[in-house]
Design a protein around this motif. Structure first.
Motif, PDB file in Angstrom:
ATOM      1  N   ARG A 118      -8.535  11.870   6.504  1.00 15.55           N
ATOM      2  CA  ARG A 118      -7.326  11.587   5.776  1.00 15.55           C
ATOM      3  C   ARG A 118      -6.983  10.126   6.030  1.00 15.55           C
ATOM      4  O   ARG A 118      -7.389   9.553   7.040  1.00 15.55           O
ATOM      5  CB  ARG A 118      -6.213  12.514   6.262  1.00 15.55           C
ATOM      6  N   TYR A 119      -6.183   9.563   5.141  1.00 11.65           N
ATOM      7  CA  TYR A 119      -5.867   8.138   5.219  1.00 11.65           C
ATOM      8  C   TYR A 119      -5.299   7.728   6.585  1.00 11.65           C
ATOM      9  O   TYR A 119      -5.770   6.782   7.226  1.00 11.65           O
ATOM     10  CB  TYR A 119      -4.872   7.825   4.102  1.00 11.65           C
ATOM     11  N   ASP A 120      -4.296   8.472   7.064  1.00 14.19           N
ATOM     12  CA  ASP A 120      -3.667   8.066   8.327  1.00 14.19           C
ATOM     13  C   ASP A 120      -4.602   8.308   9.506  1.00 14.19           C
ATOM     14  O   ASP A 120      -4.601   7.562  10.486  1.00 14.19           O
ATOM     15  CB  ASP A 120      -2.343   8.803   8.531  1.00 14.19           C
ATOM     16  N   GLU A 169       1.516   6.974   0.292  1.00 19.69           N
ATOM     17  CA  GLU A 169       0.605   8.123   0.283  1.00 19.69           C
ATOM     18  C   GLU A 169       1.351   9.427   0.529  1.00 19.69           C
ATOM     19  O   GLU A 169       0.773  10.497   0.462  1.00 19.69           O
ATOM     20  CB  GLU A 169      -0.456   7.950   1.377  1.00 19.69           C
ATOM     21  N   ARG A 175      -5.790   1.883  -0.737  1.00 16.45           N
ATOM     22  CA  ARG A 175      -6.514   2.478   0.384  1.00 16.45           C
ATOM     23  C   ARG A 175      -7.656   1.566   0.819  1.00 16.45           C
ATOM     24  O   ARG A 175      -7.874   1.335   2.005  1.00 16.45           O
ATOM     25  CB  ARG A 175      -7.103   3.828  -0.030  1.00 16.45           C
ATOM     26  N   LEU A 230     -12.559   7.135   1.228  1.00 15.98           N
ATOM     27  CA  LEU A 230     -11.218   7.375   0.671  1.00 15.98           C
ATOM     28  C   LEU A 230     -10.903   6.587  -0.596  1.00 15.98           C
ATOM     29  O   LEU A 230     -10.246   7.116  -1.477  1.00 15.98           O
ATOM     30  CB  LEU A 230     -10.156   7.081   1.730  1.00 15.98           C
ATOM     31  N   PRO A 231     -11.350   5.313  -0.724  1.00 18.79           N
ATOM     32  CA  PRO A 231     -10.969   4.592  -1.938  1.00 18.79           C
ATOM     33  C   PRO A 231     -11.465   5.248  -3.213  1.00 18.79           C
ATOM     34  O   PRO A 231     -10.909   5.030  -4.268  1.00 18.79           O
ATOM     35  CB  PRO A 231     -11.614   3.212  -1.750  1.00 18.79           C
ATOM     36  N   GLN A 233      -8.287  -0.029   4.494  1.00 18.62           N
ATOM     37  CA  GLN A 233      -9.457   0.477   5.231  1.00 18.62           C
ATOM     38  C   GLN A 233     -10.463  -0.624   5.526  1.00 18.62           C
ATOM     39  O   GLN A 233     -10.898  -0.818   6.669  1.00 18.62           O
ATOM     40  CB  GLN A 233     -10.114   1.575   4.402  1.00 18.62           C
ATOM     41  N   ASN A 248     -17.621   2.281   2.293  1.00 16.44           N
ATOM     42  CA  ASN A 248     -16.923   3.370   1.601  1.00 16.44           C
ATOM     43  C   ASN A 248     -17.771   4.621   1.466  1.00 16.44           C
ATOM     44  O   ASN A 248     -17.772   5.262   0.425  1.00 16.44           O
ATOM     45  CB  ASN A 248     -16.502   2.950   0.192  1.00 16.44           C
ATOM     46  N   SER A 301      -3.840  13.472   0.441  1.00 19.87           N
ATOM     47  CA  SER A 301      -5.080  14.180   0.776  1.00 19.87           C
ATOM     48  C   SER A 301      -4.799  15.601   1.253  1.00 19.87           C
ATOM     49  O   SER A 301      -5.632  16.483   1.087  1.00 19.87           O
ATOM     50  CB  SER A 301      -5.838  13.434   1.865  1.00 19.87           C
TER      51      SER A 301
END
Lengths: 349, 407
Positions: free
Chosen positions: A317-319, B44, A157, A224-225, A161, A218, B389
């Motif tokens: 969220r990641y995406d 993920e 991640r 997120l990481p 990022q 971060n 998540s």
């Protein structure tokens, strides 16, 4: 004053500057941790640390001692060399970038004018981006060397990022270089002291820079990481004692570095509204003191913003983080560069 | 397989596989309690999810078969340990249904206060943990601020803050003290503002919206098919609340709305809980206005007297009452032969007690229907296809408690 004229004095002054800046930053970092805990406590109707010293003021020292006395565990399943190296890689860049940040107007010592920056590089901002992008190696290597699943996810991640937002960071300041025509941070500050702060000239760049700075360090909403409720502790799950502390200091040093950068690039550095460089010069060395206080006020205010945001909003969220970066911020930053270019056309031709 | 605790999944330890098997829990920070999820990840994205429960199994149902009817009350505290008062009420009502005893009106009103306070307290914790899992740490401590007030109120009700054991068969353990009512009134007056504060923090937050909207959608069919109850069922748009469907303990007297979701996503479930807290406050305000005076324990008639605990004052002064107290407390009371099922609207959903008696001093079979157990079944269905998540958002919105899931 230059190296060729008076080498000993030059080395001495620079060493003194390095030692002072590093120690000031480390102390500020230690107290930023205390501030984080106090501010979060204040926001959450708690008291916060108040056992060690008056108002908990000795808490950072107690924390540091605790980290030092913890057993230094290296789990058996890790890649030892990288595992030990990673915290250092994470910490060093955040300290090195401070070398090019001008903190106050020049002071005059024994007839010599000393600029209040460790290395007054012509390509200061490029140096800064080059070094700060190394910090991602610390995080990625920590995640990879731990040889464990949650840290690996955190490391992956982090790499996505931090590399994506590095781009927004760079693009957002391109406009400033086009307008000022220099990459030297000292010149950028001097132009703002006698002119208008860049955050008013380049408001869009300012906002993008601030968002990218949160992602680069971060911090929530981009933590997120190390998202503790998702990835346990992310890339530093397997770390303990002083090695963990180095990640911790690295995070706060990076916060300090980016706050300083925001102050220098957008908020006029050491400038105080309605004061020109002549006013600072007329005050003599007191001008440097006043400038330094003004600079630190801006840095600390921005660090407070970091803390304030962290304890207020949830995490992306990641995406969503990637979408925000590539589909929203990148186009805006590009358009901003073009618009700034159009405004500055007459100057160039 | 000798170890019955080994999860029944085929875990391919294929070294060449692109997918990663990850063990989330039982000590993961956001599988609150001891839930274990085995996730198969492609990057993920979650491909498969195996929930594994049972780490908190304490054989409560079996214990219930060896204890007298009264002795099981403390065990109900530890079912849904976020709302012990509601569990006490549910068990007492189930026993009364079996023994055909009716609690006096004042006791009924007191029980409604208990159940609604427990509901608010459980929803507060659920909301706080939900927000914390998505990164909004401050919400967690804000909700604990109000839970602290509720605990102080509960302390006034029964002396204990956490393990209440407040109800008795035929009524409650003691009457509410006079100074309780102004305190509750103050809480009821202030609480809606606090809920607005939570909404200001989350409902108007863009990040909260993107994290919860259209995440973990539970369709009506799925919700009904898996036996979901409580806010999780209502979030999916099904209007079922035991308090309305089968009113008990005088719930038919109070005016309140049952919030219903439309999409069935994490955001709907969040909104349902927020609104339920408001409605619970509304019920509390009505109980405060209408609570009747009178006895808090049903001690009418000769037959009845043998079943319920005597007045404490009399026990200390009256020989007969002392013997009676001794008999009820040690020898216990016997329930008539038969079996009943009683469903109570607990904060997490329908908490059901199935009691079968052969006329003994203890239950022949005591079966507990824990809402969290049914609610957690949905994970296997809805988690695949989401990001890692999102698992936190789904877990938080399902709002489970392992104490009653594992029992």
């Amino acid at each position: 004053m230059s190296f060729s004229e008076e080498p000993l004095l030059y080395i001495g002054v620079n060493l003194a500057k390095i030692i002072i800046v590093t120690h000031v930053v480390l102390v500020v970092c230690a107290y930023a941790v205390l501030a984080e805990r106090k501010v979060s406590a204040w926001m959450q109707d708690r008291v916060g640390p108040n056992r060690v010293g008056y108002f908990g003021l000795l808490q950072p020292i107690a924390d540091a001692l605790k980290f030092f006395f913890k057993e230094d565990i290296v789990p058996g399943h890790v890649n030892k060399a990288l595992f030990v190296l990673a915290p250092a890689i994470a910490l060093m860049p955040s300290l090195i970038v401070l070398a090019v940040i001008p903190i106050a107007p020049p002071v005059v010592v024994m007839g010599h004018t000393v600029p209040m920056v460790i290395a007054d590089l012509d390509i200061g901002i490029l140096f800064l981006f080059a070094i700060s992008s190394l910090a991602v190696y610390g995080v990625v290597l920590a995640g990879w060397a731990s040889n464990s699943k949650y840290p690996l996810l955190g490391g992956v991640r982090a790499s996505a990022q931090m590399i994506s937002y590095e781009l927004m960071l760079g693009l957002s300041v391109v406009g400033i270089f086009m307008a000022t025509g220099t990459l030297r941070l000292m010149d950028i500050v001097n132009l703002q002291v006698d002119g208008v702060w860049n955050c008013f000239y380049h408001p869009i760049a300012f906002i993008i820079f601030v968002i990218a700075a949160f992602a680069e360090t971060n911090r929530l909403p981009f933590d997120l990481p190390e998202a503790e409720t998702e990835l346990v502790a992310g890339y530093h799950t397997e770390y303990g004692s002083m090695k963990f502390a180095m990640f911790f200091i690295g995070e706060y040093a990076a916060m300090f570095g980016f706050s300083a950068l925001v102050a220098v690039l957008f908020l006029g550095g050491w400038d105080i509204p309605f004061m020109s460089s002549e006013t600072f010069a007329s005050l003599g060395n007191w001008g440097a003191v006043v400038g330094f206080i003004s600079f630190m006020t801006k840095v600390l205010a921005f660090m407070f913003l970091y803390i304030w945001v962290r304890w207020t909003i949830p995490r992306f969220r990641y995406d969503q983080l990637m979408n925000l970066g590539w589909k929203v911020l990148l186009p805006i930053a590009l358009v901003n560069v073009i618009i700034t270019g159009l405004f500055n056309l007459p100057k160039g031709s | 397989m000798t170890d019955s605790r080994v999860l029944d999944v085929e875990i391919h330890e294929d070294r060449h596989s692109e997918n990663m098997m990850i063990n989330m829990g039982p000590q993961h920070p956001s599988t609150h309690g001891v839930l274990r999820l085995v996730l198969e990840l492609d990057g993920e994205e979650v491909l498969k999810c195996w929930p594994d429960i049972g780490f908190l199994h304490r054989a409560k149902e079996k214990i219930g078969e060896t204890l007298s009817w009264h002795q099981f009350i403390p065990y109900t505290d530890r079912l849904d340990y976020l709302a012990p008062l509601a569990n006490n009420v549910a068990y007492a009502l189930a026993c009364e249904k079996l023994m055909d005893i009716k609690a006096p009106p004042r006791a009924e009103a007191i029980r409604v206060i208990c159940a609604e306070l427990a509901r608010i307290s459980a929803h507060l914790l659920g909301l706080g943990a939900y927000a914390m899992d998505l990164g909004a740490m401050t919400m967690f401590l804000w909700t604990f601020r109000e839970r602290e007030e509720i605990y102080t109120l509960i302390e006034r009700i029964c002396g204990a803050r956490f393990t209440t054991s407040y109800t008795r068969i035929g009524g409650v353990e003691r009457d509410l003290p006079d100074d309780f009512f102004p305190k509750l009134e103050k809480f009821v007056k202030n609480f809606p503002d606090r809920v607005d504060e939570y909404e200001g923090m989350l409902s108007s937050n863009k990040i909260w919206h993107v994290r919860t909207k259209d995440v973990g959608v539970i369709s009506k069919e799925l919700a009904l098919g898996l036996g979901l109850t409580g806010p999780n069922l209502r979030g999916s748009g099904i209007d079922y609340d035991t308090r309305k469907a089968h009113p008990y303990s005088g719930y038919e007297k109070y005016e309140f709305d049952v919030p219903i979701g439309s999409v069935g996503d994490c955001y709907d479930r969040y909104l349902c809980r927020i609104e339920e807290m408001r409605q619970s406050t509304r019920i509390l305000a009505q109980v405060l206005d209408t609570i009747p005076s009178g006895p808090y324990m049903n001690r009418e008639g000769e037959e009845q007297l043998k079943q319920v605990l005597p007045d404490k004052e009399k026990v200390l002064t009256n020989m007969e009452a002392l013997i009676h107290q001794f008999m009820v407390a040690t020898d216990s009371i016997s329930a008539p032969e038969g079996e009943v099922y009683f469903a109570h609207e607990n904060p997490k959903g329908e908490l059901g007690f199935f009691l079968r008696s052969k006329g003994d001093l203890h239950a022949d079979r005591l079966r507990i229907r824990g809402p969290s157990f049914a609610n957690l079944q949905v994970l296997e269905e809805i988690v695949p296809g989401h990001m890692v998540s999102d698992v936190m958002a789904i877990l938080g919105s399902i709002d489970f408690v392992m104490g009653e899931c594992d029992r």
